[in-house]
Design a protein around this motif. Structure first.
Motif, PDB file in Angstrom:
ATOM      1  N   GLY A 173       0.690  -1.113  -0.097  1.00 30.06           N
ATOM      2  CA  GLY A 173      -0.016   0.021   0.114  1.00 30.06           C
ATOM      3  C   GLY A 173       0.866   1.388   0.124  1.00 30.06           C
ATOM      4  N   ARG A 229       0.622   4.165  -2.715  1.00 26.29           N
ATOM      5  CA  ARG A 229       0.168   5.527  -2.755  1.00 26.29           C
ATOM      6  C   ARG A 229       1.266   6.479  -3.200  1.00 26.29           C
ATOM      7  NH1 ARG A 229      -0.791   3.008   2.117  1.00 26.29           N
ATOM      8  NH2 ARG A 229      -3.360   2.656   2.562  1.00 26.29           N
ATOM      9  N   GLU A 233      -0.258  -4.745   4.935  1.00 35.23           N
ATOM     10  CA  GLU A 233      -1.403  -4.097   4.871  1.00 35.23           C
ATOM     11  C   GLU A 233      -2.457  -4.733   3.986  1.00 35.23           C
ATOM     12  OE1 GLU A 233      -3.728   0.345   3.883  1.00 35.23           O
ATOM     13  OE2 GLU A 233      -1.376  -0.141   3.505  1.00 35.23           O
ATOM     14  N   ASP A 234      -3.480  -5.216   4.372  1.00 30.47           N
ATOM     15  CA  ASP A 234      -4.400  -6.176   3.604  1.00 30.47           C
ATOM     16  C   ASP A 234      -5.219  -5.062   2.501  1.00 30.47           C
ATOM     17  OD1 ASP A 234      -7.561  -5.620   4.282  1.00 30.47           O
ATOM     18  OD2 ASP A 234      -6.401  -5.131   5.854  1.00 30.47           O
ATOM     19  N   LEU A 258      -8.101  -5.123   1.481  1.00 30.07           N
ATOM     20  CA  LEU A 258      -9.207  -4.341   1.553  1.00 30.07           C
ATOM     21  C   LEU A 258      -9.119  -3.067   2.156  1.00 30.07           C
ATOM     22  CD1 LEU A 258     -11.610  -7.411   3.050  1.00 30.07           C
ATOM     23  CD2 LEU A 258     -11.353  -6.366   0.552  1.00 30.07           C
ATOM     24  N   SER A 259      -8.156  -2.958   3.025  1.00 32.79           N
ATOM     25  CA  SER A 259      -7.558  -1.526   3.493  1.00 32.79           C
ATOM     26  C   SER A 259      -7.083  -0.778   2.382  1.00 32.79           C
ATOM     27  CB  SER A 259      -6.819  -1.636   4.527  1.00 32.79           C
ATOM     28  OG  SER A 259      -7.278  -2.418   5.694  1.00 32.79           O
ATOM     29  N   ILE A 260      -6.438  -1.291   1.553  1.00 31.21           N
ATOM     30  CA  ILE A 260      -6.051  -0.587   0.576  1.00 31.21           C
ATOM     31  C   ILE A 260      -7.065  -0.129  -0.627  1.00 31.21           C
ATOM     32  CG2 ILE A 260      -4.460  -0.733  -1.356  1.00 31.21           C
ATOM     33  CD1 ILE A 260      -2.666  -2.561   0.092  1.00 31.21           C
ATOM     34  N   ARG A 306     -10.354   0.534   0.168  1.00 34.67           N
ATOM     35  CA  ARG A 306     -11.134   1.471   0.911  1.00 34.67           C
ATOM     36  C   ARG A 306     -10.325   2.833   0.784  1.00 34.67           C
ATOM     37  NH1 ARG A 306     -11.164  -0.524   5.441  1.00 34.67           N
ATOM     38  NH2 ARG A 306     -12.938  -1.762   5.300  1.00 34.67           N
ATOM     39  N   ASP A 307      -8.920   2.940   0.943  1.00 34.03           N
ATOM     40  CA  ASP A 307      -8.254   4.119   0.988  1.00 34.03           C
ATOM     41  C   ASP A 307      -8.042   4.498  -0.454  1.00 34.03           C
ATOM     42  OD1 ASP A 307      -6.355   6.105   2.014  1.00 34.03           O
ATOM     43  OD2 ASP A 307      -4.961   5.122   0.820  1.00 34.03           O
ATOM     44  N   SER A 313     -11.250   6.239  -1.755  1.00 35.95           N
ATOM     45  CA  SER A 313     -11.488   7.588  -1.108  1.00 35.95           C
ATOM     46  C   SER A 313     -10.791   8.785  -1.687  1.00 35.95           C
ATOM     47  CB  SER A 313     -11.144   7.335   0.326  1.00 35.95           C
ATOM     48  OG  SER A 313      -9.854   7.336   0.433  1.00 35.95           O
ATOM     49  N   ASP A 327     -14.426 -12.161   1.708  1.00 35.91           N
ATOM     50  CA  ASP A 327     -13.557 -10.961   1.510  1.00 35.91           C
ATOM     51  C   ASP A 327     -13.925 -10.571   0.056  1.00 35.91           C
ATOM     52  OD1 ASP A 327     -12.439 -10.805   3.892  1.00 35.91           O
ATOM     53  OD2 ASP A 327     -10.729 -12.360   3.267  1.00 35.91           O
ATOM     54  N   LEU A 329     -16.584  -2.418  -1.652  1.00 35.11           N
ATOM     55  CA  LEU A 329     -15.726  -1.386  -1.518  1.00 35.11           C
ATOM     56  C   LEU A 329     -15.446  -0.571  -2.630  1.00 35.11           C
ATOM     57  CD1 LEU A 329     -13.255  -2.602   1.335  1.00 35.11           C
ATOM     58  CD2 LEU A 329     -15.223  -0.814   1.554  1.00 35.11           C
TER      59      LEU A 329
END
Length: 247
Positions: A37, A41, A61-62, A64-66, A68-69, A72, A89, A96
């Motif tokens: 991640g 970025r 960092e999984d 799914l979190s990536i 979501r970020d 956004s 998942d 997401l």
């Protein structure tokens, strides 16, 4: 498929991301390889890609979190790569905002087909967004009119210099500048100026127009003693030359 289409591959396993990257490069894509991640970025800060291929199962960092970020921040399409990820998942990833998923180890031809399909679906949306941005930029530009050393912002009713500093205008001065902006290269009599500026009040006589234009010239002309932007036409009135020329 053109080289302008840029794909970022995110996978913590170097052999896997390099294999996918090499395959996509063979088919004409521009490819950036990221190991997680943080590097993703950093890459997106440089340039937003056309698509991201993202491994869901990474240690730091999984995925799914990536996702979501990422969603956004941008509308970039995402294809998930899933090895041990559960159906839940995958569903969460799609909810997401991910656009598709492929099981690992992936069959490269299938991945290519999925990438092309997602790009085809996303291209009209991205084109519309780009067109909307361009239209918005054009509309904003159309609201700015050059007056000698200054810019008149019609929407904000403000006069600014090239550094963005605002220079005060009275309502009557703005009214006259707005009329000139709508009628470049046209000789306007004092009577016509007052009519178009809706300035037929008790003080709006011909000499009042001359005084207002004198004040305006002090704000916009490179040399107010030799007006080139708003010129006096003998026996006719005034003429606005956007480039400040004397032709």
């Amino acid at each position: 498929m053109t080289q302008s289409q840029h794909i970022i591959i995110v996978d913590d396993e170097a052999p896997a991301r390099e294999m996918v990257g090499d395959y996509l490069k063979m088919h004409g894509f521009t490819v950036t390889l990221c190991d997680g991640g943080k590097s993703l970025r950093g890459a997106i800060e440089v340039t937003v890609p056309d698509l991201v291929v993202l491994d869901l199962n990474m240690p730091e960092e999984d995925g799914l979190s990536i996702i979501r970020d990422l969603k956004s921040r941008t509308n970039v399409p995402v294809i998930m790569l899933t090895a041990t990820a559960s159906p839940i998942d995958r569903v969460v990833g799609l909810e997401l905002g991910a656009d598709d998923y492929v099981a690992k180890p992936c069959e490269l031809r299938e991945l290519m087909a999925r990438i092309r399909s997602v790009l085809r679906r996303s291209s009209p949306v991205r084109a519309q967004a780009a067109a909307a941005d361009a239209a918005g930029a054009k509309a904003a530009k159309d609201q700015l009119v050059r007056f000698g050393t200054k810019w008149l912002d019609l929407e904000a009713q403000a006069l600014r210099d090239d550094e963005g500093n605002e220079h005060p205008l009275t309502a009557s001065e703005f009214g006259l500048l707005k009329v000139f902006a709508a009628n470049p290269k046209r000789v306007l009599s004092r009577e016509r100026l007052l009519e178009l500026a809706n300035a037929r009040d008790s003080e709006a006589f011909d000499r009042a127009v001359d005084l207002r234009i004198m004040r305006i010239r002090r704000k916009i002309e490179p040399d107010p003693t030799k007006p080139a932007v708003i010129r006096t036409i003998r026996g006719g009135g005034y003429l606005f030359s956007p480039a400040g020329d004397k032709a």
